[in-house]
Design a protein around this motif. Structure first.
Motif, PDB file in Angstrom:
ATOM      1  N   GLU A  59       0.840  -1.206   0.000  1.00 41.00           N
ATOM      2  CA  GLU A  59       0.000   0.000   0.000  1.00 41.00           C
ATOM      3  C   GLU A  59       0.872   1.252   0.000  1.00 41.00           C
ATOM      4  O   GLU A  59       0.599   2.222  -0.709  1.00 41.00           O
ATOM      5  CB  GLU A  59      -0.925  -0.017   1.218  1.00 41.00           C
ATOM      6  CG  GLU A  59      -1.914   1.125   1.246  1.00 41.00           C
ATOM      7  CD  GLU A  59      -2.871   1.014   2.417  1.00 41.00           C
ATOM      8  OE1 GLU A  59      -3.939   1.645   2.333  1.00 41.00           O
ATOM      9  OE2 GLU A  59      -2.560   0.310   3.409  1.00 41.00           O
ATOM     10  N   TYR A  60       1.924   1.230   0.774  1.00 40.28           N
ATOM     11  CA  TYR A  60       2.875   2.345   0.822  1.00 40.28           C
ATOM     12  C   TYR A  60       3.528   2.542  -0.548  1.00 40.28           C
ATOM     13  O   TYR A  60       3.646   3.663  -1.043  1.00 40.28           O
ATOM     14  CB  TYR A  60       3.926   2.056   1.900  1.00 40.28           C
ATOM     15  CG  TYR A  60       4.948   3.143   2.073  1.00 40.28           C
ATOM     16  CD1 TYR A  60       4.611   4.351   2.697  1.00 40.28           C
ATOM     17  CD2 TYR A  60       6.249   2.978   1.625  1.00 40.28           C
ATOM     18  CE1 TYR A  60       5.544   5.352   2.857  1.00 40.28           C
ATOM     19  CE2 TYR A  60       7.195   3.979   1.783  1.00 40.28           C
ATOM     20  CZ  TYR A  60       6.834   5.164   2.394  1.00 40.28           C
ATOM     21  OH  TYR A  60       7.769   6.166   2.532  1.00 40.28           O
ATOM     22  N   TRP A  61       3.933   1.429  -1.176  1.00 43.11           N
ATOM     23  CA  TRP A  61       4.519   1.497  -2.522  1.00 43.11           C
ATOM     24  C   TRP A  61       3.540   2.140  -3.493  1.00 43.11           C
ATOM     25  O   TRP A  61       3.910   3.022  -4.266  1.00 43.11           O
ATOM     26  CB  TRP A  61       4.896   0.086  -3.009  1.00 43.11           C
ATOM     27  CG  TRP A  61       5.097   0.053  -4.487  1.00 43.11           C
ATOM     28  CD1 TRP A  61       6.215   0.442  -5.173  1.00 43.11           C
ATOM     29  CD2 TRP A  61       4.145  -0.340  -5.476  1.00 43.11           C
ATOM     30  NE1 TRP A  61       6.000   0.310  -6.533  1.00 43.11           N
ATOM     31  CE2 TRP A  61       4.738  -0.168  -6.736  1.00 43.11           C
ATOM     32  CE3 TRP A  61       2.830  -0.824  -5.415  1.00 43.11           C
ATOM     33  CZ2 TRP A  61       4.075  -0.463  -7.923  1.00 43.11           C
ATOM     34  CZ3 TRP A  61       2.173  -1.122  -6.590  1.00 43.11           C
ATOM     35  CH2 TRP A  61       2.791  -0.941  -7.826  1.00 43.11           C
ATOM     36  N   TRP A  62       2.269   1.711  -3.460  1.00 44.32           N
ATOM     37  CA  TRP A  62       1.293   2.250  -4.400  1.00 44.32           C
ATOM     38  C   TRP A  62       1.051   3.742  -4.145  1.00 44.32           C
ATOM     39  O   TRP A  62       0.905   4.517  -5.091  1.00 44.32           O
ATOM     40  CB  TRP A  62      -0.024   1.475  -4.364  1.00 44.32           C
ATOM     41  CG  TRP A  62      -1.024   2.120  -5.288  1.00 44.32           C
ATOM     42  CD1 TRP A  62      -2.191   2.723  -4.956  1.00 44.32           C
ATOM     43  CD2 TRP A  62      -0.886   2.259  -6.709  1.00 44.32           C
ATOM     44  NE1 TRP A  62      -2.790   3.225  -6.075  1.00 44.32           N
ATOM     45  CE2 TRP A  62      -2.016   2.956  -7.165  1.00 44.32           C
ATOM     46  CE3 TRP A  62       0.080   1.884  -7.633  1.00 44.32           C
ATOM     47  CZ2 TRP A  62      -2.211   3.273  -8.515  1.00 44.32           C
ATOM     48  CZ3 TRP A  62      -0.106   2.196  -8.972  1.00 44.32           C
ATOM     49  CH2 TRP A  62      -1.241   2.881  -9.396  1.00 44.32           C
ATOM     50  N   GLY A  63       1.025   4.146  -2.901  1.00 46.34           N
ATOM     51  CA  GLY A  63       0.852   5.570  -2.593  1.00 46.34           C
ATOM     52  C   GLY A  63       1.943   6.406  -3.244  1.00 46.34           C
ATOM     53  O   GLY A  63       1.669   7.429  -3.885  1.00 46.34           O
ATOM     54  N   ASN A  64       3.175   5.982  -3.109  1.00 44.84           N
ATOM     55  CA  ASN A  64       4.294   6.699  -3.731  1.00 44.84           C
ATOM     56  C   ASN A  64       4.258   6.609  -5.250  1.00 44.84           C
ATOM     57  O   ASN A  64       4.503   7.589  -5.956  1.00 44.84           O
ATOM     58  CB  ASN A  64       5.641   6.160  -3.222  1.00 44.84           C
ATOM     59  CG  ASN A  64       5.880   6.527  -1.785  1.00 44.84           C
ATOM     60  OD1 ASN A  64       5.432   7.552  -1.300  1.00 44.84           O
ATOM     61  ND2 ASN A  64       6.572   5.663  -1.073  1.00 44.84           N
ATOM     62  N   THR A  65       3.970   5.440  -5.767  1.00 46.54           N
ATOM     63  CA  THR A  65       3.937   5.232  -7.214  1.00 46.54           C
ATOM     64  C   THR A  65       2.833   6.065  -7.856  1.00 46.54           C
ATOM     65  O   THR A  65       3.041   6.670  -8.916  1.00 46.54           O
ATOM     66  CB  THR A  65       3.743   3.738  -7.539  1.00 46.54           C
ATOM     67  OG1 THR A  65       4.849   3.020  -6.985  1.00 46.54           O
ATOM     68  CG2 THR A  65       3.664   3.490  -9.029  1.00 46.54           C
ATOM     69  N   SER A  66       1.681   6.121  -7.230  1.00 47.15           N
ATOM     70  CA  SER A  66       0.575   6.886  -7.810  1.00 47.15           C
ATOM     71  C   SER A  66       0.889   8.384  -7.834  1.00 47.15           C
ATOM     72  O   SER A  66       0.531   9.076  -8.789  1.00 47.15           O
ATOM     73  CB  SER A  66      -0.740   6.607  -7.066  1.00 47.15           C
ATOM     74  OG  SER A  66      -0.654   7.004  -5.714  1.00 47.15           O
ATOM     75  N   VAL A  67       1.591   8.873  -6.827  1.00 47.45           N
ATOM     76  CA  VAL A  67       2.003  10.284  -6.825  1.00 47.45           C
ATOM     77  C   VAL A  67       2.971  10.547  -7.976  1.00 47.45           C
ATOM     78  O   VAL A  67       2.845  11.554  -8.695  1.00 47.45           O
ATOM     79  CB  VAL A  67       2.636  10.678  -5.468  1.00 47.45           C
ATOM     80  CG1 VAL A  67       3.328  12.035  -5.544  1.00 47.45           C
ATOM     81  CG2 VAL A  67       1.582  10.673  -4.370  1.00 47.45           C
ATOM     82  N   LEU A  68       3.928   9.651  -8.175  1.00 51.11           N
ATOM     83  CA  LEU A  68       4.874   9.796  -9.283  1.00 51.11           C
ATOM     84  C   LEU A  68       4.157   9.712 -10.629  1.00 51.11           C
ATOM     85  O   LEU A  68       4.496  10.451 -11.563  1.00 51.11           O
ATOM     86  CB  LEU A  68       5.964   8.725  -9.201  1.00 51.11           C
ATOM     87  CG  LEU A  68       6.929   8.840  -8.024  1.00 51.11           C
ATOM     88  CD1 LEU A  68       7.836   7.622  -7.951  1.00 51.11           C
ATOM     89  CD2 LEU A  68       7.746  10.122  -8.122  1.00 51.11           C
ATOM     90  N   MET A  69       3.173   8.845 -10.745  1.00 52.36           N
ATOM     91  CA  MET A  69       2.414   8.723 -11.986  1.00 52.36           C
ATOM     92  C   MET A  69       1.641  10.006 -12.277  1.00 52.36           C
ATOM     93  O   MET A  69       1.614  10.466 -13.421  1.00 52.36           O
ATOM     94  CB  MET A  69       1.460   7.532 -11.922  1.00 52.36           C
ATOM     95  CG  MET A  69       2.153   6.186 -12.020  1.00 52.36           C
ATOM     96  SD  MET A  69       1.013   4.785 -11.841  1.00 52.36           S
ATOM     97  CE  MET A  69       0.080   4.902 -13.374  1.00 52.36           C
ATOM     98  N   GLU A  70       1.018  10.560 -11.257  1.00 50.48           N
ATOM     99  CA  GLU A  70       0.287  11.822 -11.439  1.00 50.48           C
ATOM    100  C   GLU A  70       1.231  12.915 -11.905  1.00 50.48           C
ATOM    101  O   GLU A  70       0.909  13.680 -12.813  1.00 50.48           O
ATOM    102  CB  GLU A  70      -0.402  12.241 -10.136  1.00 50.48           C
ATOM    103  CG  GLU A  70      -1.622  11.431  -9.805  1.00 50.48           C
ATOM    104  CD  GLU A  70      -2.214  11.790  -8.447  1.00 50.48           C
ATOM    105  OE1 GLU A  70      -1.677  12.690  -7.746  1.00 50.48           O
ATOM    106  OE2 GLU A  70      -3.216  11.163  -8.071  1.00 50.48           O
ATOM    107  N   GLY A  71       2.406  13.004 -11.287  1.00 51.32           N
ATOM    108  CA  GLY A  71       3.389  14.014 -11.662  1.00 51.32           C
ATOM    109  C   GLY A  71       3.888  13.861 -13.081  1.00 51.32           C
ATOM    110  O   GLY A  71       4.242  14.841 -13.738  1.00 51.32           O
ATOM    111  N   ALA A  72       3.907  12.621 -13.581  1.00 55.22           N
ATOM    112  CA  ALA A  72       4.365  12.350 -14.948  1.00 55.22           C
ATOM    113  C   ALA A  72       3.186  12.298 -15.933  1.00 55.22           C
ATOM    114  O   ALA A  72       3.382  11.973 -17.097  1.00 55.22           O
ATOM    115  CB  ALA A  72       5.129  11.030 -14.990  1.00 55.22           C
ATOM    116  N   TYR A  73       1.995  12.608 -15.458  1.00 53.70           N
ATOM    117  CA  TYR A  73       0.773  12.587 -16.275  1.00 53.70           C
ATOM    118  C   TYR A  73       0.525  11.215 -16.901  1.00 53.70           C
ATOM    119  O   TYR A  73       0.068  11.101 -18.030  1.00 53.70           O
ATOM    120  CB  TYR A  73       0.811  13.673 -17.369  1.00 53.70           C
ATOM    121  CG  TYR A  73       0.953  15.055 -16.804  1.00 53.70           C
ATOM    122  CD1 TYR A  73      -0.129  15.688 -16.209  1.00 53.70           C
ATOM    123  CD2 TYR A  73       2.175  15.712 -16.826  1.00 53.70           C
ATOM    124  CE1 TYR A  73       0.000  16.959 -15.667  1.00 53.70           C
ATOM    125  CE2 TYR A  73       2.323  16.980 -16.287  1.00 53.70           C
ATOM    126  CZ  TYR A  73       1.230  17.597 -15.701  1.00 53.70           C
ATOM    127  OH  TYR A  73       1.369  18.853 -15.155  1.00 53.70           O
TER     128      TYR A  73
END
Length: 121
Positions: A59-73
């Protein structure tokens, strides 16, 4: 979304904590794809429903990954989620090891490569 979530809950999907190695990650992903397919989950809800089953480190991994994905559109598609999930939980080294193990399997005294050639002929 609420209807898909209710059907998903009834299917009793597995949770994934990020431990258990590549085999556990692969089994979880296969189980999720089976359930999502069985409930005819719309593509735009698949990531949300699957990530709801992540706990702890996953869950922690996904939280960080989703933020990075949003930042990269990047889009939150199933394909993108699956690629990132496998990259995190099923390393290149593990994939190579499983590939080598697969090639060492035998069927009737022949290894997989020889069996495939015979089958194709």
């Amino acid at each position: 979304m609420a209807n898909s979530m209710n059907v998903m809950a009834a299917a009793n999907p597995p949770k994934f904590r990020g431990d258990g190695g590549p085999a556990a990650a692969d089994l979880w992903l296969q189980a999720m794809e089976k359930i999502l397919g069985a409930i005819h989950c719309p593509e735009d809800e698949m990531v949300t429903l699957a990530t709801y089953q992540l706990l702890g480190d996953a869950e922690y991994w996904w939280g960080n990954t989703s933020v990075l994905m949003e930042g990269a559109y990047e889009e939150f598609t199933w394909g993108n989620f699956k690629r990132k999930f496998l990259s995190k939980n099923f390393s290149e080294t593990a994939r190579e090891r499983y590939g080598e193990e697969f090639l060492k399997l035998t069927q009737g005294g022949m290894n997989v490569e020889a069996y495939a050639k015979k089958f194709e002929s």
